[in-house]
Motif scaffolding. Structure first.
Motif, PDB file in Angstrom:
ATOM      1  N   LEU A  30     -39.655   6.470   8.459  1.00  0.00           N
ATOM      2  CA  LEU A  30     -40.443   6.551   6.808  1.00  0.00           C
ATOM      3  C   LEU A  30     -40.034   5.033   6.805  1.00  0.00           C
ATOM      4  O   LEU A  30     -40.828   3.805   6.679  1.00  0.00           O
ATOM      5  N   GLU A  64     -48.742  17.922   3.656  1.00  0.00           N
ATOM      6  CA  GLU A  64     -47.350  17.383   3.156  1.00  0.00           C
ATOM      7  C   GLU A  64     -45.809  17.894   3.941  1.00  0.00           C
ATOM      8  O   GLU A  64     -46.042  19.371   3.247  1.00  0.00           O
ATOM      9  N   LEU A 116     -50.012   4.579   5.156  1.00  0.00           N
ATOM     10  CA  LEU A 116     -49.633   4.472   7.101  1.00  0.00           C
ATOM     11  C   LEU A 116     -50.737   4.306   7.462  1.00  0.00           C
ATOM     12  O   LEU A 116     -51.148   3.469   8.447  1.00  0.00           O
ATOM     13  N   CYS A 175     -44.057   2.628   7.454  1.00  0.00           N
ATOM     14  CA  CYS A 175     -43.851   0.978   6.723  1.00  0.00           C
ATOM     15  C   CYS A 175     -43.319  -0.130   6.973  1.00  0.00           C
ATOM     16  O   CYS A 175     -44.417  -0.749   6.167  1.00  0.00           O
ATOM     17  N   PHE A 191     -43.837  13.020   4.610  1.00  0.00           N
ATOM     18  CA  PHE A 191     -45.418  11.989   4.800  1.00  0.00           C
ATOM     19  C   PHE A 191     -46.436  13.767   4.833  1.00  0.00           C
ATOM     20  O   PHE A 191     -46.101  14.604   4.177  1.00  0.00           O
ATOM     21  N   THR A 230     -35.888  11.146   8.605  1.00  0.00           N
ATOM     22  CA  THR A 230     -36.268  11.099   8.023  1.00  0.00           C
ATOM     23  C   THR A 230     -36.450  10.182   7.321  1.00  0.00           C
ATOM     24  O   THR A 230     -37.886   8.745   7.051  1.00  0.00           O
ATOM     25  N   ASP A 266     -49.973   9.520   4.578  1.00  0.00           N
ATOM     26  CA  ASP A 266     -49.202   8.493   4.169  1.00  0.00           C
ATOM     27  C   ASP A 266     -47.696   8.673   4.384  1.00  0.00           C
ATOM     28  O   ASP A 266     -47.450   9.738   4.826  1.00  0.00           O
ATOM     29  N   ALA A 267     -47.165   7.767   3.730  1.00  0.00           N
ATOM     30  CA  ALA A 267     -45.343   7.990   3.262  1.00  0.00           C
ATOM     31  C   ALA A 267     -45.260   8.587   1.924  1.00  0.00           C
ATOM     32  O   ALA A 267     -46.104   7.434   0.677  1.00  0.00           O
TER      33      ALA A 267
END
Lengths: 286, 130
Positions: free
Chosen positions: A23, A166, A104, A27, A152, A19, A113-114
């Protein structure tokens, strides 16, 4: 049993590493690829608010500990956005926690989103509130600290509802667990009032929830046997109303109810699985 | 702690009173109350009941209308002073003008400003309580 736990631990640690790396990778590369497309969002957006609220809350009760809190309190909120990053922080006695996120994917009606945030209330031998005396029933337990979970979030709008799912791993906390969150919000605009209803659920991995409510061998006593909490879920309902009193001033009031799955009370340190909050107050938005 | 809380509350009340009363500046011919409408977020329709008070220099026939669309709200005949309550609802500021039917002239213009409290719309609608 020992073998299964070892495999689970290795699997969880591997997932945490994957993870984190995933990420960082996403990103980094999405920052490069989106940099030119989002020049209009390069400005720094910020908003602070300061208010006073009356809060009455009852947390899920720990044995022997005070779980009820009722008092006026100060509230400080901050929202900061820069490029695809956002930070929402809340201080006070009922908000609490922060959300750090990176958008993201931003599309019409959905996005990914992260996210980095905390999902669980910390406690120790004194219960939830640090200014309380040590609770005899909790004496000898280790401190349960805030999780700091990374993962995420997938957002999507459907009709009048906004839904988010999430999946986060407690990468920077001590639980070595993960959590799946789901919630959907319906917003009602009643003239200048903004009323929203939020229904949500959480599914906690055994490692995550066991860190908080399990009893390790070194914490066990004659009255507090060793205990492992299995996968657990929770449901909650929140209702909030906001009204602009004047330029920069907002009145807010809300209520929330929360419940864990029934087996949580089998933990030797958990007395009740319900929680609820009422609040009302005003804040000044800078 | 409670002293600090009381002081803070006093500051809140004082500031709020100021925020509400600073909108009350009079104009000579066309007075409007309130002159500001505050919504929570940008793009949100702001609702308020706006009271227009007209004190014209002479007895005559007058109309109130929207400046942009020229839509007539109401007309009054053979009078000098009158009141009008508008059920205002808009996402943006709107100007209104008082016109004289005889002189075909605009006597006064006033604007209902639409403002919003939050510059940043909340991405999440939930609290992290538990």
């Amino acid at each position: 049993m020992q073998g299964r736990m070892t495999i689970n631990t290795v699997l969880t640690k591997t997932m945490k590493k994957i993870t984190t790396l995933l990420l960082c990778y996403i990103c980094f590369f999405s920052t490069i690829s989106y940099a030119d497309e989002h020049l209009e969002k390069d400005e720094l957006l910020w908003q602070f608010s300061l208010g006073t609220f009356w809060v009455d809350s009852t947390m899920t009760q720990l044995v022997g500990a005070n779980s009820h809190f009722s008092a006026p309190g100060l509230l400080i909120d901050a929202k900061i956005e820069y490029k695809n990053f956002y930070l929402n922080t809340h201080s006070g006695d009922f908000y609490g926690g922060s959300d750090l996120g990176y958008q993201l994917v931003i599309e019409d009606g959905w996005g990914i989103d992260a996210i980095l945030g905390s999902y669980q209330q910390p406690f120790n031998e004194s219960g939830y509130y640090e200014n309380e005396d040590q609770v005899p029933e909790l004496a000898g337990i280790k401190e349960r600290e805030h999780d700091l979970s990374l993962g995420f979030a997938y957002y999507f709008n459907h009709g009048e509802f906004q839904t988010v799912t999430e999946l986060v791993f407690d990468v920077f906390g001590d639980s070595d667990g993960w959590l799946f969150h789901f919630d959907t919000t319906r917003n009602f605009e009643l003239r200048n009032w903004d009323v929203w209803l939020n229904i949500g659920a959480n599914y906690y991995s055994s490692a995550f929830i066991d860190y908080y409510y399990g009893i390790d061998a070194d914490e066990a006593t004659a009255f507090r046997p060793e205990y492992v909490v299995s996968n657990t879920s929770s449901l909650y309902l929140q209702l909030q109303a906001d009204y602009p009193i004047a330029e920069n001033w907002v009145f807010s009031a809300g209520a929330s109810g929360f419940i864990y799955s029934s087996h949580i009370v089998e933990s030797p340190i958990v007395h009740s699985r319900h929680a609820r909050v009422f609040f009302a107050g005003v804040k000044y938005v800078f | 702690m409670y002293f600090k809380m009381i002081s803070f509350c006093s500051l809140l009340v004082t500031s709020m009173s100021y925020a509400q009363t600073k909108d009350e500046g009079p104009t000579e011919i066309l007075n409007v109350m309130p002159s500001k409408c505050v919504a929570l977020n940008e793009g949100r329709t702001c609702y308020t009941d706006v009271k227009f008070a007209v004190t014209a220099p002479d007895v005559g026939d007058y109309c109130l209308r929207e400046s942009g669309t020229k839509k007539i709200l109401q007309c009054w005949a053979n009078t000098r002073t009158f009141m009008y309550t508008l059920n205002f609802g808009s996402t943006e500021s709107i100007s209104y003008e008082l016109i004289s039917k005889q002189k075909r002239d605009t006597l006064a213009v006033t604007t209902i400003e639409v403002n919003w409290v939050h510059k940043i719309k909340s991405k999440k609608r939930r609290w992290r309580i538990f």
